[in-house]
Enzyme design. Structure first.
Site, mmCIF file in Angstrom:
data_model
loop_
_atom_site.group_PDB
_atom_site.id
_atom_site.type_symbol
_atom_site.label_atom_id
_atom_site.label_comp_id
_atom_site.label_asym_id
_atom_site.label_seq_id
_atom_site.Cartn_x
_atom_site.Cartn_y
_atom_site.Cartn_z
ATOM 1 N N ARG A 75 27.840 -57.403 -47.488
ATOM 2 C CA ARG A 75 28.653 -58.591 -47.592
ATOM 3 C C ARG A 75 29.187 -58.732 -49.181
ATOM 4 O O ARG A 75 28.237 -58.915 -49.829
ATOM 5 C CB ARG A 75 28.002 -59.906 -46.876
ATOM 6 C CG ARG A 75 27.637 -59.632 -45.386
ATOM 7 C CD ARG A 75 29.179 -59.644 -44.556
ATOM 8 N NE ARG A 75 28.764 -59.331 -42.964
ATOM 9 C CZ ARG A 75 28.801 -58.152 -42.538
ATOM 10 N NH1 ARG A 75 29.105 -57.123 -43.159
ATOM 11 N NH2 ARG A 75 28.547 -58.322 -41.062
ATOM 12 N N HIS A 89 35.748 -50.781 -47.248
ATOM 13 C CA HIS A 89 35.079 -51.353 -45.921
ATOM 14 C C HIS A 89 35.048 -50.084 -44.888
ATOM 15 O O HIS A 89 35.169 -50.277 -43.824
ATOM 16 C CB HIS A 89 35.596 -52.584 -45.257
ATOM 17 C CG HIS A 89 34.863 -53.054 -44.647
ATOM 18 N ND1 HIS A 89 34.709 -54.521 -44.616
ATOM 19 C CD2 HIS A 89 33.674 -53.010 -43.802
ATOM 20 C CE1 HIS A 89 33.566 -55.141 -43.946
ATOM 21 N NE2 HIS A 89 33.124 -54.012 -43.371
#
Length: 310
Positions: free
Chosen positions: A225, A273
């Site tokens: 994250r 990502h």
């Protein structure tokens, strides 16, 4: 009587998931009305993406569970209208993807592959690559993804350490926990992988103090994250040589803004990502498995503890 299963996610997700979900339900022998449009009072289960239009769960008085399509649940755990069980996605395909991505980037740093990949000066300097047993690797976060990645790295021979909030015991992995354990694993990790959840307690785990604890010239890999890292502190540590290089797959703002200093920094690799993505076929099978459990009185798998945020 068929079960009413509401698919609450963006249109492109429905296009990917409709057929795999229907097949998984059929294979399980479950008769169901699977739709993106069901009256709230008639819904039995909600298959859910946190960025969907559905944010008020109050009308869903009959629903037995919300089955998240994502591994991350930080966008939904604070929703005060959600009072029924919430299960996060633990998808075998996603886990395999994460393990492969993490292993690839650890090996890149371990073997110094950039020396050859970026060699534009016809430099011929033979060297002896190190063995895995000579490299200390650390994993912050020993949940489903972190544990599987750590096990794979340990099986390759790395001197593997793993840190979690509460004590764990995994064969072949030196396990650390608590604040003292965090300091210990930081101090030993020549390559550090971040797979912690995004909670108020984990924000800026990698700050100036944490970076200064690490061996000089260490590497950081973050597929977890974005908020786990204090960006300014990392850039400062890269500039000083305290950290040799960082591979970052997740960010506080995504897509990463074009003007962000990470893009131009010579010691940062940005990936968009891509470390792990839920696969529709295997994820659908996991969703249907939880529906079966709900219908037979068994506890749901991978329930979220909302007091912890994961």
């Amino acid at each position: 009587m068929p079960l009413n299963i509401l698919f609450a996610a963006r249109t492109e997700r429905w296009a990917s998931y409709e057929q795999p979900l229907r097949k998984a339900l059929q294979d399980a022998g479950i008769t169901a009305n699977l739709s993106t449009d069901i009256a709230p009072s008639e819904v039995d289960y909600i298959v859910y993406a946190p960025n969907s239009h559905l944010q008020d769960f109050t009308p869903y008085t009959r629903a037995k569970a919300v089955l998240n399509l994502w591994a991350g649940v930080e966008q939904i755990t604070g929703n005060k209208t959600l009072s029924i069980p919430l299960a996060r996605m633990v998808d075998p395909g996603l886990t395999k993807g994460m393990v492969e991505w993490v292993t690839g980037h650890v090996m890149r740093y371990h073997l110094g592959l950039d020396i050859d990949i970026l060699n534009t000066n016809t430099d011929w300097t033979p060297r002896t690559p190190p063995l895995a047993q000579e490299r200390k690797v650390g994993m912050l976060g020993m949940g489903a993804l972190g544990t599987e990645a750590a096990k794979t790295l340990a099986s390759l021979g790395f001197d593997m350490g793993g840190w979690s909030r509460s004590p764990k015991n995994e064969p072949g992995i030196k396990c650390f926990d608590g604040e003292d354990g965090l300091q210990d694993i930081l101090a030993r990790s020549e390559i550090l992988v971040l797979l912690l959840p995004d909670t108020p307690a984990t924000e800026n785990t990698i700050d100036q103090a944490a970076l200064s604890k690490m061996p000089r010239g260490a590497y950081i890999i973050n597929p977890g994250r974005g908020p786990l890292i204090d960006d300014d502190a990392l850039i400062s540590a890269l500039d000083s040589g305290q950290i040799a290089h960082a591979t970052l797959d997740v960010f506080r703002t995504e897509p990463l803004p074009a003007q962000h200093p990470y893009w131009a920094h010579p010691k940062v690799t940005v990936t968009p990502h891509i470390a792990a993505e839920t696969r529709a076929v295997t994820a659908s099978q996991m969703i249907v498995q939880n529906i079966q459990r709900g219908e037979t009185g068994k506890p749901f798998l991978h329930l979220v503890d909302r007091t912890l945020g994961y």
